[in-house]
Write an enzyme that holds these catalytic residues in place. Sequence first.
Site, mmCIF file in Angstrom:
data_model
loop_
_atom_site.group_PDB
_atom_site.id
_atom_site.type_symbol
_atom_site.label_atom_id
_atom_site.label_comp_id
_atom_site.label_asym_id
_atom_site.label_seq_id
_atom_site.Cartn_x
_atom_site.Cartn_y
_atom_site.Cartn_z
ATOM 1 N N ASP A 67 0.837 -1.203 0.000
ATOM 2 C CA ASP A 67 0.000 0.000 0.000
ATOM 3 C C ASP A 67 0.873 1.254 0.000
ATOM 4 O OD1 ASP A 67 0.868 -0.412 2.596
ATOM 5 O OD2 ASP A 67 -1.123 -0.689 3.451
ATOM 6 N N ASP A 136 -8.887 -1.579 12.960
ATOM 7 C CA ASP A 136 -10.278 -1.723 12.523
ATOM 8 C C ASP A 136 -10.444 -2.951 11.625
ATOM 9 O OD1 ASP A 136 -8.872 -0.872 10.338
ATOM 10 O OD2 ASP A 136 -10.050 0.940 9.970
ATOM 11 N N HIS A 138 -8.466 -3.744 9.051
ATOM 12 C CA HIS A 138 -8.032 -3.602 7.658
ATOM 13 C C HIS A 138 -6.789 -4.419 7.362
ATOM 14 C CE1 HIS A 138 -5.700 0.240 8.930
ATOM 15 N NE2 HIS A 138 -4.785 -0.620 8.557
ATOM 16 N N GLU A 143 -9.704 -0.482 4.041
ATOM 17 C CA GLU A 143 -10.477 -0.020 5.190
ATOM 18 C C GLU A 143 -11.901 -0.570 5.118
ATOM 19 O OE1 GLU A 143 -9.006 1.473 7.632
ATOM 20 O OE2 GLU A 143 -8.602 3.573 7.206
HETATM 21 C C1 GLP Z 1 -1.160 0.470 8.396
HETATM 22 C C2 GLP Z 1 -0.750 -0.330 7.161
HETATM 23 C C3 GLP Z 1 -1.161 -1.776 7.320
HETATM 24 C C4 GLP Z 1 -0.673 -2.290 8.652
HETATM 25 C C5 GLP Z 1 -1.373 -1.561 9.764
HETATM 26 C C6 GLP Z 1 -1.003 -2.055 11.148
HETATM 27 O O1 GLP Z 1 -2.451 0.886 8.337
HETATM 28 N N1 GLP Z 1 -1.337 0.178 5.972
HETATM 29 O O2 GLP Z 1 -0.612 -2.525 6.244
HETATM 30 O O3 GLP Z 1 -0.946 -3.672 8.743
HETATM 31 O O4 GLP Z 1 -0.977 -0.203 9.633
HETATM 32 O O5 GLP Z 1 0.215 -1.503 11.524
HETATM 33 P P1 GLP Z 1 1.041 -1.898 12.808
HETATM 34 O O6 GLP Z 1 1.775 -3.133 12.432
HETATM 35 O O7 GLP Z 1 1.963 -0.726 13.025
HETATM 36 O O8 GLP Z 1 0.096 -2.107 13.918
#
Ligand code: GLP
Length: 257
Positions: A67, A136, A138, A143
Amino acid sequence: MRLRIVDDYEALSALAAQLVADLVRVKPEATIVAPTGETPQGFYAALARLHSQGAFDASRLRVFQLDEYVGVAPNDPRSFSSWIQRTLLDPLGVDDTRAVRLRGDAADLVAACRDYDEALRAAGGNDIVVLGLGRDGHLGFNEPPADATAPTRVVQLSAETRATLARYWERQDTVPSQALTCGMTNILAARNKLLLVSGEHKREILRRVMTGPVTPETPGAYLRESAGVTVIADVAAWPWPHPPSVAETTIPPHWRA
Ligand code: GLP
């Protein structure tokens, strides 16, 4: 779905790196869709260690970023593109020609998504997607609501997601409001899906992903209906008393909603 519940973040990172290294040893030209976020950082470090020990050859890997923020150039240090560069491509010595970016700075974002999907198809599909889990539910930036057919596209980031990402920006109001994400279709079509979940703050959303209704409101829950999924969670994130052996298992029926 395979579950591996491990003691801590270090064990999670080591196991994830081991699984990916094993796959690349068998298929050196594998395509990997790579995430950002805090969770996979230990995995990238462990993978780089294995690589420096000669555990696998990364020269034929193809790396796709999962992403990206809209309006942020790939050379901006806050972009996911440069994040992947620092943590995965550089340590493994993957040539730039073997990396596929999602161009959040493209003039035509729809074309950028189309080019990405086309490159994934041309590479023979996705061998492994590594995923973190948003609070959430995702995956990537899919999302909620996002169902299993959501394509690679531009998405609006929720206030909650932007608040979580604010730590990487000067202020919350400078966090981009839109992003590009590899679609649910491509994520679920990957031959192997590796979901990494660490920490107590992920416990509630992991419970929903594992046992809640499979609806667009919890995109991660679609993994339950997909083949080739491995969830690695540490005991802090795991919402149930962990299996006594802390071993590989499949989800018991009584955990289902
Ligand atoms: C962001 C990224 C996701 C990731 C999520 C959780 O939103 N786009 O790909 O999985 O954060 O991040 P973290 O691993 O810092 O909790």
